[in-house]
Design a protein around this motif. Structure first.
Motif, mmCIF file in Angstrom:
data_model
loop_
_atom_site.group_PDB
_atom_site.id
_atom_site.type_symbol
_atom_site.label_atom_id
_atom_site.label_comp_id
_atom_site.label_asym_id
_atom_site.label_seq_id
_atom_site.Cartn_x
_atom_site.Cartn_y
_atom_site.Cartn_z
ATOM 1 N N GLY A 126 0.817 -1.203 0.000
ATOM 2 C CA GLY A 126 0.000 0.000 0.000
ATOM 3 C C GLY A 126 0.850 1.251 0.000
ATOM 4 O O GLY A 126 2.074 1.193 -0.073
ATOM 5 N N ALA A 127 0.164 2.405 0.061
ATOM 6 C CA ALA A 127 0.801 3.737 0.003
ATOM 7 C C ALA A 127 1.648 3.859 -1.258
ATOM 8 O O ALA A 127 2.720 4.476 -1.254
ATOM 9 N N LYS A 128 1.165 3.247 -2.313
ATOM 10 C CA LYS A 128 1.843 3.273 -3.609
ATOM 11 C C LYS A 128 0.931 3.912 -4.655
ATOM 12 O O LYS A 128 -0.279 3.911 -4.515
ATOM 13 N N PRO B 146 6.273 5.296 -4.249
ATOM 14 C CA PRO B 146 5.576 5.774 -3.033
ATOM 15 C C PRO B 146 4.606 6.899 -3.388
ATOM 16 O O PRO B 146 4.975 7.833 -4.091
ATOM 17 N N ILE B 147 3.391 6.782 -2.894
ATOM 18 C CA ILE B 147 2.329 7.692 -3.359
ATOM 19 C C ILE B 147 2.605 9.135 -2.944
ATOM 20 O O ILE B 147 2.217 10.070 -3.647
ATOM 21 N N ASN B 148 3.304 9.338 -1.833
ATOM 22 C CA ASN B 148 3.528 10.712 -1.367
ATOM 23 C C ASN B 148 4.459 11.490 -2.280
ATOM 24 O O ASN B 148 4.441 12.715 -2.328
ATOM 25 N N GLN B 149 5.248 10.773 -3.108
ATOM 26 C CA GLN B 149 6.118 11.476 -4.058
ATOM 27 C C GLN B 149 5.287 12.197 -5.124
ATOM 28 O O GLN B 149 5.757 13.105 -5.797
ATOM 29 N N ALA B 150 4.015 11.769 -5.270
ATOM 30 C CA ALA B 150 3.169 12.349 -6.330
ATOM 31 C C ALA B 150 3.029 13.855 -6.157
ATOM 32 O O ALA B 150 2.968 14.603 -7.130
ATOM 33 N N TRP B 151 3.004 14.320 -4.906
ATOM 34 C CA TRP B 151 2.841 15.766 -4.702
ATOM 35 C C TRP B 151 4.072 16.414 -4.073
ATOM 36 O O TRP B 151 4.284 17.607 -4.175
ATOM 37 N N GLU B 152 4.943 15.579 -3.447
ATOM 38 C CA GLU B 152 6.110 16.185 -2.778
ATOM 39 C C GLU B 152 7.136 16.677 -3.796
ATOM 40 O O GLU B 152 7.887 17.603 -3.548
#
Ligand code: F6P
Length: 320
Positions: free
Chosen positions: A281-283, A296-302
């Motif tokens: 998850g978190a992907k 990693p999904i948080n890289q999408a906006w970071e």
């Protein structure tokens, strides 16, 4: 039996239905039960669910919009909303969630995964194509072609009346849609938020074109690049041109998805179901070249996605 939930969140995009269909059919083939969440994260908070199977998603691959509907859900940006959504995953014995949407959707997916511990995977679907870690998103190709068809029509009347047309396209705060459409349409000028411009310089470009014999011009302007109405009025006043504005608006969000958007949706759906089946998850899934990847999904906006400025300079070279 393990259960996957699927939702569409944020702005809709053509191809979302193809992604829903792929997720449902591939999950079922891996012995998952599938539940659709209506109206994005608000539907999860309100337990607005619908059992889905292979037959539920017949005849939708070619439809724009989303059969699950979507709304922007401010509650999902609050700790209470995230907690309620997390509780409902457990209450309904949901073992994995696939969220189809844009970067706002991915923030909610990350928070939900963190709060609940249930694997949540994001499928990038937005006409803006402004999500990092993927070359393109579901719906982007369709929106480019929708806007291109409109601009080809506008060019007919611009030529006939020797007018300058400012055509405003969507894209939120970025210029991915405007740049692709402008290059494909052979626009004389493309305005994107990533490249500041001076109206004086723009007017000089138009005047040079007129001296070279151009009797009409198309300016493709991203909605985030400035006030298209003011620019049109300024051009008309300063240059004594007949100038008109056409705001393409929400037609860019609809229509039958192109083959490219549908194929991308099928491939993303397959990869997302596989990640959930492995408990990863978190992907987010993405495409690099012709390869489907996960990040990693948080890289999408970071990490903001870079605009390909080589395409921008190519468009300028060709607009002589
Ligand atoms: O994110 C897709 C998008 O169409 C943007 O291009 C646009 O700025 C925005 O949604 C419009 O938001 P809404 O549908 O909430 O008016």
């Amino acid at each position: 039996m393990r259960k996957i939930a699927v939702a569409t969140t944020g702005g809709d995009a053509p191809g979302m239905n193809a992604a829903i269909r792929a997720v449902v059919r591939l999950a079922e083939s891996m012995d998952f039960n599938v539940v659709g969440i209506h109206r994005g994260y608000c539907g999860l908070i309100e337990e607005d669910f619908e059992e889905l199977n292979a037959r539920s998603v017949s005849g939708i691959i070619n439809l724009g919009g989303t059969i699950l509907r979507t709304i922007r859900c401010p509650e999902m940006e609050t700790p209470e909303g995230i907690s309620k959504a997390s509780e409902n995953l457990k209450k309904n014995h949901i073992d994995g969630v696939i969220v189809i949407g844009g970067d706002g959707s991915f923030r909610g997916a990350w928070a939900l995964n963190k709060e609940s511990g249930v694997p949540v995977v994001g499928i990038p679907a937005t006409i803006d194509n402004d999500i990092n870690n993927t070359d393109t998103t579901i719906g982007f190709d369709t929106a480019v072609n929708t806007a291109l068809n409109a601009i080809d029509k506008i060019r007919d009347t611009a030529t006939s009346h020797e007018r300058v047309f400012v055509v405003e396209v969507m894209g939120r705060k970025r210029g991915f849609l405007a740049l692709s459409v402008g290059l494909a349409a052979g626009a004389e000028i493309i305005l994107v938020p990533e490249v500041p411009f001076l109206v004086d310089d723009l007017e000089q470009t138009l005047e040079e074109g007129r001296r070279k014999g151009k009797h009409s011009s198309i300016i493709v302007m991203a909605e985030g690049a400035g006030d298209s109405r003011l620019l049109t009025e300024r051009i008309a006043k300063d240059l004594n041109y007949e100038a008109r504005l056409s705001v393409l608006g929400y037609m860019q969000r609809g229509g039958n998805p192109t083959a490219a958007s549908r194929i991308l949706a099928n491939r993303f759906g397959e990869s997302a179901v596989q990640l959930i089946s492995e408990g990863k998850g978190a992907k987010m899934v993405g495409v690099e070249g012709n390869n489907i990847i996960s990040k990693p999904i948080n890289q999408a906006w970071e990490t903001p996605k870079k605009l390909d400025l080589s395409l921008y300079s190519l468009a300028n070279k060709l607009a002589v």
